[in-house]
Design a protein around this motif. Structure first.
Motif, PDB file in Angstrom:
ATOM      1  N   ILE A 168      -5.989  -0.863 -67.283  1.00 30.69           N
ATOM      2  CA  ILE A 168      -7.089  -1.811 -67.135  1.00 30.69           C
ATOM      3  C   ILE A 168      -8.356  -1.263 -67.795  1.00 30.69           C
ATOM      4  N   PRO A 169      -9.350  -2.132 -68.025  1.00 26.39           N
ATOM      5  CA  PRO A 169     -10.630  -1.664 -68.576  1.00 26.39           C
ATOM      6  C   PRO A 169     -11.387  -0.822 -67.542  1.00 26.39           C
ATOM      7  N   LYS A 171     -17.219  -1.888 -67.689  1.00 25.37           N
ATOM      8  CA  LYS A 171     -17.040  -3.195 -68.344  1.00 25.37           C
ATOM      9  C   LYS A 171     -16.723  -4.184 -67.224  1.00 25.37           C
ATOM     10  N   LYS A 172     -17.746  -4.419 -66.410  1.00 26.23           N
ATOM     11  CA  LYS A 172     -17.619  -5.084 -65.119  1.00 26.23           C
ATOM     12  C   LYS A 172     -16.786  -6.365 -65.146  1.00 26.23           C
ATOM     13  N   GLU A 173     -17.138  -7.317 -65.996  1.00 21.57           N
ATOM     14  CA  GLU A 173     -16.446  -8.604 -66.001  1.00 21.57           C
ATOM     15  C   GLU A 173     -14.974  -8.445 -66.381  1.00 21.57           C
ATOM     16  N   GLU A 174     -14.704  -7.632 -67.395  1.00 21.47           N
ATOM     17  CA  GLU A 174     -13.315  -7.407 -67.829  1.00 21.47           C
ATOM     18  C   GLU A 174     -12.519  -6.679 -66.745  1.00 21.47           C
ATOM     19  N   PHE A 175     -13.154  -5.707 -66.113  1.00 21.63           N
ATOM     20  CA  PHE A 175     -12.511  -4.948 -65.050  1.00 21.63           C
ATOM     21  C   PHE A 175     -12.120  -5.861 -63.888  1.00 21.63           C
ATOM     22  N   LYS A 234     -11.853  -9.165 -63.808  1.00 23.06           N
ATOM     23  CA  LYS A 234     -10.881 -10.180 -64.235  1.00 23.06           C
ATOM     24  C   LYS A 234      -9.474  -9.580 -64.331  1.00 23.06           C
ATOM     25  N   SER A 235      -9.364  -8.350 -64.821  1.00 24.09           N
ATOM     26  CA  SER A 235      -8.044  -7.736 -64.939  1.00 24.09           C
ATOM     27  C   SER A 235      -7.411  -7.531 -63.558  1.00 24.09           C
ATOM     28  N   ASN A 293      -6.254 -10.914 -62.235  1.00 27.61           N
ATOM     29  CA  ASN A 293      -5.010 -11.329 -62.898  1.00 27.61           C
ATOM     30  C   ASN A 293      -3.796 -10.618 -62.311  1.00 27.61           C
ATOM     31  N   GLU A 345     -15.505   2.162 -59.495  1.00 27.77           N
ATOM     32  CA  GLU A 345     -14.809   0.898 -59.229  1.00 27.77           C
ATOM     33  C   GLU A 345     -15.204   0.349 -57.858  1.00 27.77           C
TER      34      GLU A 345
END
Length: 105
Positions: A49-50, A54-58, A60-61, A64, A81
């Motif tokens: 994972i990111p 990279k808050k939004e990407e983290f 969202k991952s 998902n 985190e």
């Protein structure tokens, strides 16, 4: 079927020890930013994972993975985190084992 536990930071000491502690009783899915994470070898399944910065990407991952794998509980083990998760509006908050926002801050 065993309950599914998502453990973040599978390469750090906390992540590795949580995986070792729970792997016999639960189906363990782990995450890390490093593809060579030691905890991946102990897990039933894993995802790269990111990083938390990279808050939004983290976020969202993680969302998902929770949806795809039907995760029952999430145990974050990395300070950065935990801070991102505690201080942001996240889906599935009830599944995260987190201290209250004020305690984290």
């Amino acid at each position: 079927m065993k309950e599914k536990i998502l453990i973040t930071g599978a390469g750090g000491p906390a992540g590795i020890n949580v995986i070792k502690l729970l792997k016999d009783k639960y189906y363990i899915i782990s995450t890390d930013i490093n593809e060579y994470s030691e905890g991946f070898l102990l897990s039933n399944k894993y995802y790269i994972i990111p990083p938390a910065n990279k808050k939004e990407e983290f976020i969202k991952s993680l969302e998902n993975i929770i949806e795809k794998e039907n995760i029952d509980f999430i145990i974050p083990t990395v300070d950065e985190e935990i801070e991102v998760l505690a201080n942001n509006d996240i889906k599935y908050r009830e599944k995260y084992i987190l201290h209250p926002k004020d305690t984290v801050n």
